[in-house]
Design a protein around this motif. Structure first.
Motif, PDB file in Angstrom:
ATOM      1  N   UNK A  45       0.878  -1.167   0.000  1.00  0.00           N
ATOM      2  CA  UNK A  45       0.000   0.000   0.000  1.00  0.00           C
ATOM      3  C   UNK A  45       0.917   1.218   0.000  1.00  0.00           C
ATOM      4  N   UNK A  46       0.976   1.896  -1.132  1.00  0.00           N
ATOM      5  CA  UNK A  46       1.912   3.002  -1.303  1.00  0.00           C
ATOM      6  C   UNK A  46       1.314   4.294  -0.744  1.00  0.00           C
ATOM      7  N   UNK A  47       2.111   5.076  -0.024  1.00  0.00           N
ATOM      8  CA  UNK A  47       1.581   6.289   0.599  1.00  0.00           C
ATOM      9  C   UNK A  47       1.307   7.394  -0.428  1.00  0.00           C
ATOM     10  N   UNK A  48       0.145   8.024  -0.295  1.00  0.00           N
ATOM     11  CA  UNK A  48      -0.290   9.103  -1.176  1.00  0.00           C
ATOM     12  C   UNK A  48      -0.835  10.232  -0.302  1.00  0.00           C
ATOM     13  N   UNK A  49      -0.561  11.481  -0.698  1.00  0.00           N
ATOM     14  CA  UNK A  49      -1.164  12.637  -0.037  1.00  0.00           C
ATOM     15  C   UNK A  49      -2.398  13.082  -0.808  1.00  0.00           C
ATOM     16  N   UNK A  50      -3.539  13.192  -0.122  1.00  0.00           N
ATOM     17  CA  UNK A  50      -4.733  13.808  -0.699  1.00  0.00           C
ATOM     18  C   UNK A  50      -4.793  15.241  -0.177  1.00  0.00           C
ATOM     19  N   UNK A  51      -4.713  16.187  -1.106  1.00  0.00           N
ATOM     20  CA  UNK A  51      -4.573  17.593  -0.738  1.00  0.00           C
ATOM     21  C   UNK A  51      -5.739  18.381  -1.324  1.00  0.00           C
ATOM     22  N   UNK A  52      -6.497  19.046  -0.455  1.00  0.00           N
ATOM     23  CA  UNK A  52      -7.577  19.918  -0.929  1.00  0.00           C
ATOM     24  C   UNK A  52      -7.014  21.326  -1.112  1.00  0.00           C
ATOM     25  N   UNK A 103      -5.505  26.334 -16.817  1.00  0.00           N
ATOM     26  CA  UNK A 103      -4.654  27.263 -16.075  1.00  0.00           C
ATOM     27  C   UNK A 103      -5.093  27.259 -14.628  1.00  0.00           C
ATOM     28  N   UNK A 104      -4.137  27.393 -13.721  1.00  0.00           N
ATOM     29  CA  UNK A 104      -4.448  27.453 -12.295  1.00  0.00           C
ATOM     30  C   UNK A 104      -3.532  28.488 -11.664  1.00  0.00           C
ATOM     31  N   UNK A 105      -4.119  29.451 -10.959  1.00  0.00           N
ATOM     32  CA  UNK A 105      -3.354  30.545 -10.364  1.00  0.00           C
ATOM     33  C   UNK A 105      -3.537  30.558  -8.855  1.00  0.00           C
ATOM     34  N   UNK A 106      -2.433  30.878  -8.175  1.00  0.00           N
ATOM     35  CA  UNK A 106      -2.417  31.033  -6.710  1.00  0.00           C
ATOM     36  C   UNK A 106      -3.025  29.842  -5.978  1.00  0.00           C
ATOM     37  N   UNK A 107      -2.581  28.613  -6.257  1.00  0.00           N
ATOM     38  CA  UNK A 107      -3.122  27.467  -5.502  1.00  0.00           C
ATOM     39  C   UNK A 107      -2.635  27.487  -4.060  1.00  0.00           C
ATOM     40  N   UNK A 108      -3.519  27.157  -3.131  1.00  0.00           N
ATOM     41  CA  UNK A 108      -3.127  27.081  -1.732  1.00  0.00           C
ATOM     42  C   UNK A 108      -3.936  26.004  -1.034  1.00  0.00           C
ATOM     43  N   UNK A 109      -3.316  25.378  -0.041  1.00  0.00           N
ATOM     44  CA  UNK A 109      -4.014  24.357   0.732  1.00  0.00           C
ATOM     45  C   UNK A 109      -5.077  25.004   1.603  1.00  0.00           C
ATOM     46  N   UNK A 110      -6.212  24.311   1.738  1.00  0.00           N
ATOM     47  CA  UNK A 110      -7.263  24.802   2.629  1.00  0.00           C
ATOM     48  C   UNK A 110      -7.459  23.881   3.825  1.00  0.00           C
TER      49      UNK A 110
END
Length: 404
Positions: A33-40, A202-209
């Protein structure tokens, strides 16, 4: 949950791909089971969609022909003015057209770019979505891993069930000590091939919530020795039964390699030979002794009668592998007649009336190598089928040949 639920194909198919499609020597296989990050994330995104035909030509008329009123556009394109006015209102709502006063219109910057690229761009501020990154280096997973009908990313109770299972093949989680790199969001947004990673145009200014959530990707990792003697890892996932180059690159580095090389050294204690003898004993084949090949692969060389007895070894096992834990051994038979039968059996199981000739040719060549018959082609396979009086297979091959 069962092992089949986690992976839609057995370990042997991954080993066959490594050995016969890639020409590498598999030495060990792992269910991980390989580790993955789920990021919103939250960002301003630009989506791209195909144009409606009328919208594209109206925008071209504004840009290229200096037509700036509904009446001029309707007259030029021989369209109803009411229809043109309605279309312009829609284009204004999505930010492609602005009013310049006096009933005149002009293209916005995104409208100009849309006409230039032949894609209808729309901008949405504060868009929220989930992205997936590997748990070792925070590299983005490609689009295939966003399809929940194909790929299962485990967390919570599902993960506990898989790790603690009492029956069926167990999958071992790989625990990563590395934190998610926030820089990965900016790096991903800057890539030109964003669509490959399930991102918009296109994606601008992505940030984690929210904090990244760890989830796990079921996979087979096959340790192989490539031509030239270099060991490496190949990753096989639910997304397909051939090695995934992206996942191989993410998880085939030194972190997992060190763990697997330690187990590779420990495996030379005869554990795989013991498992092979147990398998032979259970089929009344005690007289057969497993033999280590010069390339290190363990093989059991069965007599022809082993495939014809009251409890025969299945023909599809000839040239394939029997897996036990992280070990496996190769099933073989010196009798060329049995190997021809195995080839015909596997092609009968694979071929369908609607199959593409190119796909069948590729499968014939691969299985021919797998059962030690060399580079068998379509014509030679048909001759084998005719000699074996496989009339249904001959007819099917003739139909496929006529269509190609």
């Amino acid at each position: 949950m069962t092992g089949k639920w986690l992976m839609p194909y057995p370990e042997g198919r991954a080993l066959e791909d490594a050995a016969y499609a890639r020409g590498e020597r598999p030495t060990r296989i792992y269910r991980l089971l390989l580790p993955v990050w789920r990021v919103e994330i939250q960002a301003t995104v630009t989506e791209a969609e195909p144009y409606d035909l009328i919208d594209y030509y109206l925008e071209r008329g504004i840009r290229d022909c200096a037509l700036d009123t509904p009446a001029e556009l309707a007259d030029f394109f021989s369209l109803d003015e009411t229809l043109v006015d309605r279309a312009l209102r829609v284009l204004a709502r999505i930010g492609h057209v602005r009013e310049d006063g006096g009933g005149r219109v002009a293209l916005t910057e995104i409208g100009v770019r849309s006409v230039q690229d032949r894609w209808r761009y729309t901008v949405e501020s504060r868009d929220r979505r989930e992205l997936y990154f590997d748990g070792l280096g925070s590299q983005p997973l490609p689009r295939a891993y966003y399809d929940p009908s194909t790929v299962t990313l485990l967390a919570g109770e599902d993960l506990t069930d898989v790790v603690n299972r009492r029956t069926g093949p167990a999958f071992r989680p790989v625990v990563s000590q590395r934190m998610f790199r926030d820089e990965a969001l900016v790096e991903l947004a800057a890539r030109r091939d964003r669509d490959r990673f399930n991102l918009p145009a296109r994606i601008d200014a992505p940030e984690r919530v929210a904090p990244p959530v760890p989830v796990y990707l079921p996979a087979y990792l096959v340790r192989t020795v490539a031509p030239g003697g270099r060991p490496r890892l190949l990753a096989y996932t639910q997304a397909g039964d051939t090695a995934d180059e992206d996942v191989t690159r993410m998880y085939g580095g030194p972190d997992l390699a060190a763990l697997i090389e330690n187990e590779e050294s420990a495996a030379r204690d005869g554990r795989d030979e013991t498992r092979a003898r147990d398998w032979l004993r259970g089929r009344g084949l005690d007289a057969v002794a497993p033999r280590r090949q010069p390339d290190g692969m363990l093989r059991v060389n069965l007599p022809a009668s082993a495939f014809d007895g009251s409890d025969p070894v299945p023909l599809h096992k000839l040239g394939s592998f029997v897996v036990g834990g992280t070990d496996f051994f190769h099933v073989w038979c010196e009798d060329v007649r049995v190997r021809r039968r195995a080839l015909l059996y596997r092609i009968e199981s694979y071929a369908r009336p609607n199959i593409r000739r190119a796909d069948l040719d590729q499968r014939i060549a691969k299985i021919g190598r797998q059962v030690g018959l060399g580079e068998v082609d379509f014509a030679e396979l048909r001759r084998m089928a005719a000699r074996a009086r496989k009339r249904d297979l001959v007819c099917l091959l003739d139909d496929i040949g006529e269509r190609s």
